[in-house]
Design a protein around this motif. Structure first.
Motif, mmCIF file in Angstrom:
data_model
loop_
_atom_site.group_PDB
_atom_site.id
_atom_site.type_symbol
_atom_site.label_atom_id
_atom_site.label_comp_id
_atom_site.label_asym_id
_atom_site.label_seq_id
_atom_site.Cartn_x
_atom_site.Cartn_y
_atom_site.Cartn_z
ATOM 1 N N UNK A 45 -8.142 10.080 -8.504
ATOM 2 C CA UNK A 45 -8.111 10.446 -9.916
ATOM 3 C C UNK A 45 -6.745 10.118 -10.524
ATOM 4 N N UNK A 46 -6.501 10.539 -11.740
ATOM 5 C CA UNK A 46 -5.265 10.258 -12.451
ATOM 6 C C UNK A 46 -4.044 10.806 -11.716
ATOM 7 N N UNK A 47 -4.246 11.827 -10.869
ATOM 8 C CA UNK A 47 -3.161 12.437 -10.093
ATOM 9 C C UNK A 47 -3.027 11.856 -8.690
ATOM 10 N N UNK A 48 -3.803 10.817 -8.381
ATOM 11 C CA UNK A 48 -3.734 10.189 -7.064
ATOM 12 C C UNK A 48 -4.451 10.950 -5.973
ATOM 13 N N UNK A 49 -5.314 11.894 -6.334
ATOM 14 C CA UNK A 49 -6.027 12.685 -5.330
ATOM 15 C C UNK A 49 -7.489 12.265 -5.237
ATOM 16 N N UNK A 50 -8.066 12.481 -4.056
ATOM 17 C CA UNK A 50 -9.476 12.192 -3.822
ATOM 18 C C UNK A 50 -9.949 13.018 -2.641
ATOM 19 N N UNK A 51 -11.254 13.211 -2.559
ATOM 20 C CA UNK A 51 -11.848 13.979 -1.465
ATOM 21 C C UNK A 51 -13.014 13.192 -0.886
ATOM 22 N N UNK A 52 -12.973 12.960 0.427
ATOM 23 C CA UNK A 52 -14.104 12.370 1.155
ATOM 24 C C UNK A 52 -14.841 13.492 1.859
ATOM 25 N N UNK A 53 -16.148 13.532 1.725
ATOM 26 C CA UNK A 53 -16.961 14.497 2.464
ATOM 27 C C UNK A 53 -17.504 13.828 3.709
ATOM 28 N N UNK A 54 -17.158 14.373 4.860
ATOM 29 C CA UNK A 54 -17.542 13.793 6.148
ATOM 30 C C UNK A 54 -18.550 14.689 6.846
ATOM 31 N N UNK A 55 -19.497 14.092 7.567
ATOM 32 C CA UNK A 55 -20.416 14.912 8.351
ATOM 33 C C UNK A 55 -19.655 15.664 9.444
ATOM 34 N N UNK A 56 -20.121 16.836 9.782
ATOM 35 C CA UNK A 56 -19.466 17.669 10.788
ATOM 36 C C UNK A 56 -19.957 17.244 12.174
ATOM 37 N N UNK A 57 -19.231 16.289 12.777
ATOM 38 C CA UNK A 57 -19.575 15.816 14.120
ATOM 39 C C UNK A 57 -18.347 15.163 14.744
ATOM 40 N N UNK A 58 -18.510 14.536 15.875
ATOM 41 C CA UNK A 58 -17.386 13.922 16.578
ATOM 42 C C UNK A 58 -17.264 12.431 16.306
ATOM 43 N N UNK A 59 -17.768 11.981 15.197
ATOM 44 C CA UNK A 59 -17.746 10.556 14.876
ATOM 45 C C UNK A 59 -16.354 10.066 14.524
ATOM 46 N N UNK A 60 -16.184 8.745 14.671
ATOM 47 C CA UNK A 60 -14.958 8.089 14.225
ATOM 48 C C UNK A 60 -15.317 7.272 12.992
ATOM 49 N N UNK A 61 -14.471 7.323 11.980
ATOM 50 C CA UNK A 61 -14.712 6.642 10.727
ATOM 51 C C UNK A 61 -13.598 5.648 10.460
ATOM 52 N N UNK A 62 -13.946 4.517 9.848
ATOM 53 C CA UNK A 62 -12.937 3.576 9.381
ATOM 54 C C UNK A 62 -12.715 3.844 7.896
ATOM 55 N N UNK A 63 -11.457 4.073 7.528
ATOM 56 C CA UNK A 63 -11.098 4.345 6.140
ATOM 57 C C UNK A 63 -10.258 3.173 5.638
ATOM 58 N N UNK A 64 -10.621 2.642 4.478
ATOM 59 C CA UNK A 64 -9.880 1.537 3.881
ATOM 60 C C UNK A 64 -9.465 1.961 2.476
ATOM 61 N N UNK A 65 -8.175 1.744 2.150
ATOM 62 C CA UNK A 65 -7.652 2.091 0.827
ATOM 63 C C UNK A 65 -7.179 0.823 0.137
ATOM 64 N N UNK A 66 -7.696 0.613 -1.081
ATOM 65 C CA UNK A 66 -7.352 -0.572 -1.868
ATOM 66 C C UNK A 66 -6.856 -0.125 -3.241
ATOM 67 N N UNK A 67 -5.752 -0.709 -3.677
ATOM 68 C CA UNK A 67 -5.213 -0.424 -5.008
ATOM 69 C C UNK A 67 -4.561 -1.691 -5.545
ATOM 70 N N UNK A 68 -4.709 -1.922 -6.825
ATOM 71 C CA UNK A 68 -4.118 -3.097 -7.464
ATOM 72 C C UNK A 68 -2.605 -3.061 -7.271
ATOM 73 N N UNK A 69 -2.034 -4.185 -6.849
ATOM 74 C CA UNK A 69 -0.588 -4.375 -6.639
ATOM 75 C C UNK A 69 -0.049 -3.658 -5.398
ATOM 76 N N UNK A 70 -0.932 -3.211 -4.502
ATOM 77 C CA UNK A 70 -0.514 -2.545 -3.268
ATOM 78 C C UNK A 70 -1.140 -3.223 -2.058
ATOM 79 N N UNK A 71 -0.487 -3.082 -0.923
ATOM 80 C CA UNK A 71 -1.036 -3.590 0.327
ATOM 81 C C UNK A 71 -2.200 -2.717 0.758
ATOM 82 N N UNK A 72 -3.215 -3.354 1.304
ATOM 83 C CA UNK A 72 -4.391 -2.642 1.793
ATOM 84 C C UNK A 72 -4.042 -1.827 3.039
ATOM 85 N N UNK A 73 -4.603 -0.638 3.145
ATOM 86 C CA UNK A 73 -4.424 0.209 4.325
ATOM 87 C C UNK A 73 -5.793 0.392 4.967
ATOM 88 N N UNK A 74 -5.871 0.217 6.280
ATOM 89 C CA UNK A 74 -7.084 0.519 7.030
ATOM 90 C C UNK A 74 -6.686 1.343 8.243
#
Length: 87
Positions: free
Chosen positions: A34-63
């Protein structure tokens, strides 16, 4: 569900990064900070591993991998590096 709460900031200026895209498992879930740079991901309650990728204009991608192995909500402050810093 378990919540993964983000605060995304610029690594150089420490200002928040609004409107960045956060993708989970190659678009299985997609949210935007959001405008304050915050966000919430809702994840299932289990032992899974997730890949998270963050993209923003003029910034390096994070995975990164996130292993959600507890019942606790997660709060984190991530800093993202600009592609280039203008002095």
């Amino acid at each position: 569900m378990v919540q993964f709460n983000f605060l995304l900031t610029d690594r150089v200026t420490r200002e928040t990064v609004p409107f960045a895209t956060i993708k989970l498992n190659n678009d299985q879930q997609r949210i935007t900070t959001d405008i304050n740079g915050t966000a919430v991901l809702n994840l299932p309650r289990n032992d899974s591993e997730f890949e998270v990728k963050i993209l923003a204009v003029a910034y390096k991608e994070i995975t990164f991998k996130l292993k959600q192995d507890s019942c606790k909500n997660i709060y984190t402050n991530l800093s993202i590096a600009p592609n280039r810093h203008i002095e």
